[in-house]
Design a protein around this motif. Structure first.
Motif, PDB file in Angstrom:
ATOM      1  N   LYS A  59      37.631   9.033   2.651  1.00  0.00           N
ATOM      2  CA  LYS A  59      37.854  10.560   2.666  1.00  0.00           C
ATOM      3  C   LYS A  59      37.353  11.368   3.777  1.00  0.00           C
ATOM      4  CE  LYS A  59      38.232  14.740  -0.455  1.00  0.00           C
ATOM      5  NZ  LYS A  59      37.980  15.366  -1.480  1.00  0.00           N
ATOM      6  N   ASP A  60      36.080  10.937   4.303  1.00  0.00           N
ATOM      7  CA  ASP A  60      35.310  11.919   5.255  1.00  0.00           C
ATOM      8  C   ASP A  60      35.166  11.213   6.330  1.00  0.00           C
ATOM      9  OD1 ASP A  60      34.748  13.652   2.827  1.00  0.00           O
ATOM     10  OD2 ASP A  60      32.882  12.597   2.632  1.00  0.00           O
ATOM     11  N   ARG A  61      35.618  10.011   6.594  1.00  0.00           N
ATOM     12  CA  ARG A  61      35.259   9.059   7.937  1.00  0.00           C
ATOM     13  C   ARG A  61      35.998  10.016   9.209  1.00  0.00           C
ATOM     14  NH1 ARG A  61      39.490   4.098   6.478  1.00  0.00           N
ATOM     15  NH2 ARG A  61      41.256   5.339   5.404  1.00  0.00           N
ATOM     16  N   PHE A  62      37.302  10.313   9.097  1.00  0.00           N
ATOM     17  CA  PHE A  62      37.739  10.954  10.268  1.00  0.00           C
ATOM     18  C   PHE A  62      37.190  12.113  10.803  1.00  0.00           C
ATOM     19  CE2 PHE A  62      41.406   8.253   8.483  1.00  0.00           C
ATOM     20  CZ  PHE A  62      41.171   7.167   9.427  1.00  0.00           C
ATOM     21  N   GLU A  63      36.794  13.088   9.755  1.00  0.00           N
ATOM     22  CA  GLU A  63      36.237  14.340   9.956  1.00  0.00           C
ATOM     23  C   GLU A  63      34.784  13.893  10.753  1.00  0.00           C
ATOM     24  OE1 GLU A  63      37.836  17.175   9.942  1.00  0.00           O
ATOM     25  OE2 GLU A  63      39.585  15.902   9.434  1.00  0.00           O
ATOM     26  N   VAL A  64      33.995  13.056  10.326  1.00  0.00           N
ATOM     27  CA  VAL A  64      32.962  12.968  10.748  1.00  0.00           C
ATOM     28  C   VAL A  64      32.928  12.396  12.172  1.00  0.00           C
ATOM     29  CG1 VAL A  64      30.868  11.495  10.476  1.00  0.00           C
ATOM     30  CG2 VAL A  64      31.793  12.331   8.451  1.00  0.00           C
ATOM     31  N   LEU A  65      34.070  11.765  12.395  1.00  0.00           N
ATOM     32  CA  LEU A  65      33.925  11.308  13.742  1.00  0.00           C
ATOM     33  C   LEU A  65      34.382  12.286  14.718  1.00  0.00           C
ATOM     34  CD1 LEU A  65      34.766   9.037  16.071  1.00  0.00           C
ATOM     35  CD2 LEU A  65      36.936   8.557  15.055  1.00  0.00           C
ATOM     36  N   LYS A  66      35.415  13.314  14.155  1.00  0.00           N
ATOM     37  CA  LYS A  66      36.037  14.163  15.132  1.00  0.00           C
ATOM     38  C   LYS A  66      34.823  15.304  15.332  1.00  0.00           C
ATOM     39  CE  LYS A  66      39.962  15.792  13.858  1.00  0.00           C
ATOM     40  NZ  LYS A  66      41.028  16.575  13.205  1.00  0.00           N
ATOM     41  N   ALA A  67      34.107  15.208  14.373  1.00  0.00           N
ATOM     42  CA  ALA A  67      32.766  16.288  14.574  1.00  0.00           C
ATOM     43  C   ALA A  67      31.658  16.053  15.675  1.00  0.00           C
ATOM     44  CB  ALA A  67      32.135  16.818  13.269  1.00  0.00           C
ATOM     45  N   GLY A  68      31.884  14.565  15.884  1.00  0.00           N
ATOM     46  CA  GLY A  68      31.051  14.046  16.939  1.00  0.00           C
ATOM     47  C   GLY A  68      29.820  13.507  16.315  1.00  0.00           C
ATOM     48  N   ASP A  69      29.742  13.467  15.116  1.00  0.00           N
ATOM     49  CA  ASP A  69      28.381  12.906  14.516  1.00  0.00           C
ATOM     50  C   ASP A  69      28.074  11.359  14.476  1.00  0.00           C
ATOM     51  OD1 ASP A  69      27.926  15.314  13.589  1.00  0.00           O
ATOM     52  OD2 ASP A  69      28.944  15.139  11.833  1.00  0.00           O
ATOM     53  N   ILE A  70      29.523  10.657  14.765  1.00  0.00           N
ATOM     54  CA  ILE A  70      29.406   9.232  15.347  1.00  0.00           C
ATOM     55  C   ILE A  70      30.123   8.951  16.447  1.00  0.00           C
ATOM     56  CG2 ILE A  70      29.072   8.380  12.835  1.00  0.00           C
ATOM     57  CD1 ILE A  70      32.087   7.864  12.979  1.00  0.00           C
ATOM     58  N   ASP A  71      29.967   7.907  17.225  1.00  0.00           N
ATOM     59  CA  ASP A  71      30.460   7.816  18.573  1.00  0.00           C
ATOM     60  C   ASP A  71      31.690   7.109  18.317  1.00  0.00           C
ATOM     61  OD1 ASP A  71      28.451   8.915  19.939  1.00  0.00           O
ATOM     62  OD2 ASP A  71      27.276   7.070  19.524  1.00  0.00           O
ATOM     63  N   VAL A  72      31.955   6.102  17.270  1.00  0.00           N
ATOM     64  CA  VAL A  72      32.906   5.335  17.109  1.00  0.00           C
ATOM     65  C   VAL A  72      33.036   5.024  15.668  1.00  0.00           C
ATOM     66  CG1 VAL A  72      31.709   3.322  17.545  1.00  0.00           C
ATOM     67  CG2 VAL A  72      33.905   2.886  17.916  1.00  0.00           C
ATOM     68  N   LEU A  73      34.206   4.532  15.180  1.00  0.00           N
ATOM     69  CA  LEU A  73      34.430   4.415  13.798  1.00  0.00           C
ATOM     70  C   LEU A  73      35.157   3.163  13.335  1.00  0.00           C
ATOM     71  CD1 LEU A  73      34.461   5.142  10.497  1.00  0.00           C
ATOM     72  CD2 LEU A  73      36.702   6.060  11.096  1.00  0.00           C
ATOM     73  N   ALA A  74      34.688   2.210  12.693  1.00  0.00           N
ATOM     74  CA  ALA A  74      35.042   0.795  12.410  1.00  0.00           C
ATOM     75  C   ALA A  74      34.844   0.645  11.080  1.00  0.00           C
ATOM     76  CB  ALA A  74      34.462  -0.301  13.285  1.00  0.00           C
ATOM     77  N   ARG A  75      35.486   0.862  10.268  1.00  0.00           N
ATOM     78  CA  ARG A  75      35.446   0.972   8.765  1.00  0.00           C
ATOM     79  C   ARG A  75      36.633   0.618   8.114  1.00  0.00           C
ATOM     80  NH1 ARG A  75      36.461   3.108   4.359  1.00  0.00           N
ATOM     81  NH2 ARG A  75      35.171   3.573   2.672  1.00  0.00           N
ATOM     82  N   ASN A  76      37.126  -0.812   8.222  1.00  0.00           N
ATOM     83  CA  ASN A  76      38.214  -1.022   7.530  1.00  0.00           C
ATOM     84  C   ASN A  76      39.416  -0.053   7.652  1.00  0.00           C
ATOM     85  OD1 ASN A  76      35.728  -2.166   5.805  1.00  0.00           O
ATOM     86  ND2 ASN A  76      37.332  -3.809   5.750  1.00  0.00           N
ATOM     87  N   THR A  77      39.384   0.339   8.702  1.00  0.00           N
ATOM     88  CA  THR A  77      40.596   1.422   9.015  1.00  0.00           C
ATOM     89  C   THR A  77      41.907   0.936   9.559  1.00  0.00           C
ATOM     90  OG1 THR A  77      38.663   3.083   9.306  1.00  0.00           O
ATOM     91  CG2 THR A  77      40.938   3.878   9.933  1.00  0.00           C
TER      92      THR A  77
END
Length: 365
Positions: free
Chosen positions: A90-108
């Motif tokens: 639920k939260d993964r994309f918002e955290v990425l867009k906010a800049g808290d992480i540089d890249v998301l690889a989470r079974n997406t």
């Protein structure tokens, strides 16, 4: 005071110069932040064995983790300089867009609505999958078409929910969804008997079956009800960073195709094979094109390995997850996995946004 007259080409040149300067100031922002920080910030699952999962000592491993390590090796020269942030679906994309992480690889799953509607950029597929169902052997159910009047455990905030609804509607079957924010909660609820069925991507079913009290008591039904290309995603406003992450994945795939491994990469530095020489940075300037050192590809292979090595170590037949290669086999061996070709032609003119305007100005003169 003398008036200064500006013709249309002068104005155009000024505008392009301003935009080019602004673009350059932001183009490499993520890469520069990672280098300045000295670590890569990554979003991972809350625990999916084989993909991103922490052991008792807090050490992360999995296919997604190896991808992160490859990016760190390319940018920082050290695959271990990675910080992991567990995220819910639920939260993964918002955290990425906010800049808290540089890249998301989470079974997406790579979808149009996510790629086009969330200002994000999927950079490739590191696992081709599809959704399925897991049930207890004792239920004597051998097909998903026999799932009627059942309770189904599902993780919220995923494409899984929509696929579940569509499948039961299309087959005129009745079900009651029991939704959870965390994958572990859904698995625990299913294992305790609160649900008759657990659904997610088939790789996730195989991984999470290892978390049940008696894994041998559960079976994964044969039907695959969706296409789930799983892959890394970055913010959509940094082309340089998208290219770096995209080609970090491609290097791992191409290395397997060329037979380059962690063990033999050093011995292949003396090869006459032009494809291997280009991949290892012994020929051409691929590093320069990405604002990286020319050893970036070599660092990935030496420190992380190729895609096949990562697959076999994390989810292959000899692991508890126990997955065959299937679609994730190389295209040369019957699968659909391959990296785009790399080219070393001179592209200096193509890379300069000023070329068109400069030519117009010269022609005007």
């Amino acid at each position: 005071m003398k008036k200064i007259r500006l013709n249309s080409f002068t104005v155009l040149a000024f505008v392009v110069t301003f935009l080019f300067t602004t673009f350059n100031a932001n183009a490499n922002q993520t890469r520069e932040n990672v280098i300045k920080r000295g670590s890569l910030n990554c979003g991972v699952s809350q625990g999916v064995p084989g993909f991103s999962n922490a052991d008792a000592s807090g050490k992360w491993s999995g296919i997604d983790v190896d991808f992160y390590r490859a990016v760190a090796a390319a940018v920082l020269g050290d695959a271990n300089k990675v910080k992991y942030t567990p995220l819910s679906a639920k939260d993964r994309f918002e955290v990425l867009k906010a800049g808290d992480i540089d890249v998301l690889a989470r079974n997406t799953t790579w979808t149009l609505s996510r790629d086009g509607g969330l200002a994000l950029d999927f950079i490739g597929t590191n696992f081709y999958d599809g959704q399925g169902f897991m049930v207890r052997k004792a239920a004597n159910i051998n097909s998903a078409k026999k799932l009627n009047n059942v309770k189904v455990c599902v993780e919220t905030g995923t494409t899984t929910e929509l696929n579940l609804r569509d499948y039961f509607k299309a087959n005129k079957l009745k079900y009651e969804p029991v939704a959870f924010t965390k994958s572990d909660e859904a698995v625990a609820a299913y294992d305790s008997g609160r649900c008759d069925v657990y659904t997610t991507d088939k790789s996730g079913l195989a991984a999470n079956r290892t978390k049940t009290k008696n894994p041998a008591d559960h079976i994964i039904l044969p039907e695959t009800i969706s296409k789930e290309p799983l892959g890394p995603v970055v913010r959509g406003n940094d082309e340089n960073w998208a290219n770096i992450t995209r080609w970090a994945l491609n290097v791992m795939i191409e290395a397997e195709e060329l037979g380059i491994t962690k063990a033999n990469v050093d011995t292949l530095k003396s090869t006459d094979n032009p494809a291997i020489k280009r991949l290892l940075g012994l020929e051409g300037e691929t590093g320069k094109n990405l604002s990286l050192s020319n050893e970036w590809s070599y660092n990935i292979i030496k420190q992380v390995g190729n895609y096949g090595e990562s697959y076999e170590a994390n989810v292959g037949p000899k692991t508890p997850v126990g997955l065959g290669r299937g679609l994730n086999q190389l295209w040369t061996k019957g699968g659909i996995l391959y990296a785009p070709p790399r080219s070393e032609e001179h592209t200096s003119e193509l890379q300069s946004p000023c070329n068109l305007v400069c030519r117009l100005l010269l022609e005007k003169k």
